[in-house]
Write an enzyme that holds these catalytic residues in place. Structure first.
Site, PDB file in Angstrom:
ATOM      1  CE  LYS A  55      -3.809  -2.189   2.347  1.00 56.46           C
ATOM      2  NZ  LYS A  55      -4.401  -2.559   3.612  1.00 56.46           N
ATOM      3  CD  GLN A  99      -3.877  -4.446   6.561  1.00 56.62           C
ATOM      4  OE1 GLN A  99      -3.902  -3.420   5.883  1.00 56.62           O
ATOM      5  NE2 GLN A  99      -4.259  -5.616   6.088  1.00 56.62           N
ATOM      6  CG  ASP A 122     -10.245  -0.025   4.865  1.00 60.62           C
ATOM      7  OD1 ASP A 122      -9.984  -0.517   3.759  1.00 60.62           O
ATOM      8  OD2 ASP A 122      -9.549  -0.207   5.888  1.00 60.62           O
TER       9      ASP A 122
HETATM   10  N1  GUN Z   1      -7.160  -6.663   5.838  1.00 59.81           N
HETATM   11  C1  GUN Z   1      -7.420  -7.376   4.718  1.00 59.81           C
HETATM   12  N2  GUN Z   1      -8.034  -6.601   3.795  1.00 59.81           N
HETATM   13  C2  GUN Z   1      -8.176  -5.391   4.343  1.00 59.81           C
HETATM   14  C3  GUN Z   1      -8.728  -4.169   3.878  1.00 59.81           C
HETATM   15  O1  GUN Z   1      -9.243  -4.039   2.753  1.00 59.81           O
HETATM   16  N3  GUN Z   1      -8.680  -3.129   4.745  1.00 59.81           N
HETATM   17  C4  GUN Z   1      -8.142  -3.241   5.983  1.00 59.81           C
HETATM   18  N4  GUN Z   1      -8.154  -2.156   6.764  1.00 59.81           N
HETATM   19  N5  GUN Z   1      -7.618  -4.346   6.447  1.00 59.81           N
HETATM   20  C5  GUN Z   1      -7.636  -5.422   5.626  1.00 59.81           C
END
Ligand code: GUN
Length: 283
Positions: A55, A99, A122
């Site tokens: 990311k 996350q 998100d």
């Molecule tokens: N963990 C796995 N996929 C995601 C996501 O799309 N967002 C977040 N915040 N955590 C994740």
């Protein structure tokens, strides 16, 4: 035998990220705004570390600022809430992503709902989930948004098609179903308690599999010509496989996403899209 088209999510995501980078440049030159994304990782989950690194890299490649915070596994709920609050107040931070999964001693729902909904890239905050469900402009979760983009690119108008979504998580299944309903699909949400899952899947023009069970969905379950979107990422004997038995769908599905290289790359591209949207303000 129909040829089954392989839906190339990797190439689609690359084009989308190039377009986002172009729009970020415009925002910088015309408004003097550089979008900023803050990513908070608590603990040392190896898969999460890989995601967070990717990311950060792709955020910078799109010309945005990336702020990364790696907090120890022992971080308390109050400490994490304080971190979120400081990011809420920071004008350079337009998007905030915590996350998941979080360590067990932390209430994930409380943390997500502490994020300013206008920075919730998100789309997990209850306000954004509620807006999506009621047809209001909102941040849409990234993986579901990526699935929808691939489906529209493959099929064009989705109106009237029967979509069967397998999985009912707040992160994928429910928001995918909401998005497909918004596109005028007839939507069935199937899950672990569904009776005769193969029979339900057989009705589908569109199948979205998001269950986390390696290669569970078989080609023999499909209606001929169905389009299959595989959200699963499962590691089996060191190899990545989806929730769909990809090989068995060949010649039956009209199109399907591979794993890897299907939905996966779309998630970060959509996160960048949401971050740009957060920096420009919801329209
Ligand atoms: N963990 C796995 N996929 C995601 C996501 O799309 N967002 C977040 N915040 N955590 C994740």
């Amino acid at each position: 035998m129909t040829d089954t088209k392989i839906i190339d999510g990797k190439a689609f995501a690359e084009r989308l990220r190039a377009d986002i980078a172009r729009r970020v440049e415009l925002l910088k030159s015309q408004k003097g705004i550089t979008p900023g994304l803050a990513v908070v990782l608590v603990g040392n989950d190896p898969a999460s570390e890989v995601y967070v690194r990717n990311k950060g890299k792709q955020t910078r490649e799109a010309g945005m600022n990336s702020y990364e915070f790696k907090l120890p596994e022992t971080t308390s709920q109050a400490e994490l809430l304080a971190k979120v609050e400081s990011l809420n107040l920071n004008p350079d931070v337009h998007g905030i992503l915590v996350q998941l999964p979080l360590p067990k001693h932390i209430d994930g729902e409380a943390i997500i709902n502490a994020i300013n909904p206008a920075k919730d890239v998100d789309g997990f905050h209850v306000i954004n989930a509620g807006k999506l469900a009621t047809g209001q402009e909102s941040f849409v979760p990234c993986t579901p948004l990526g699935c929808l983009m691939l489906l529209k690119d493959t099929l064009g108008d989705l109106s009237g098609l029967h979509a069967v979504v397998i999985g009912r998580s707040n992160i994928v299944g429910k928001p995918v179903a909401q998005l497909l309903l918004r596109e005028n699909c007839t939507v069935t949400i199937a899950h672990s308690k569904t009776k005769d899952l193969p029979g339900v899947v057989r009705q589908a023009d569109i199948v979205v599999a998001a269950v986390g069970k390696p290669e569970m969905v078989k080609g023999s379950w499909l209606k001929k010509g169905a389009v299959v979107i595989d959200v699963g990422i499962n590691r089996v004997n060191g190899k990545l496989v989806g929730d769909v038995d990809f090989e068995s769908c060949q010649g039956i599905a009209s199109a399907s996403t591979p794993v890897p290289g299907g939905v996966g790359p779309m998630t970060i591209a959509c996160l960048l899209e949401n971050t740009l949207k957060a920096a420009t303000g919801l329209s």
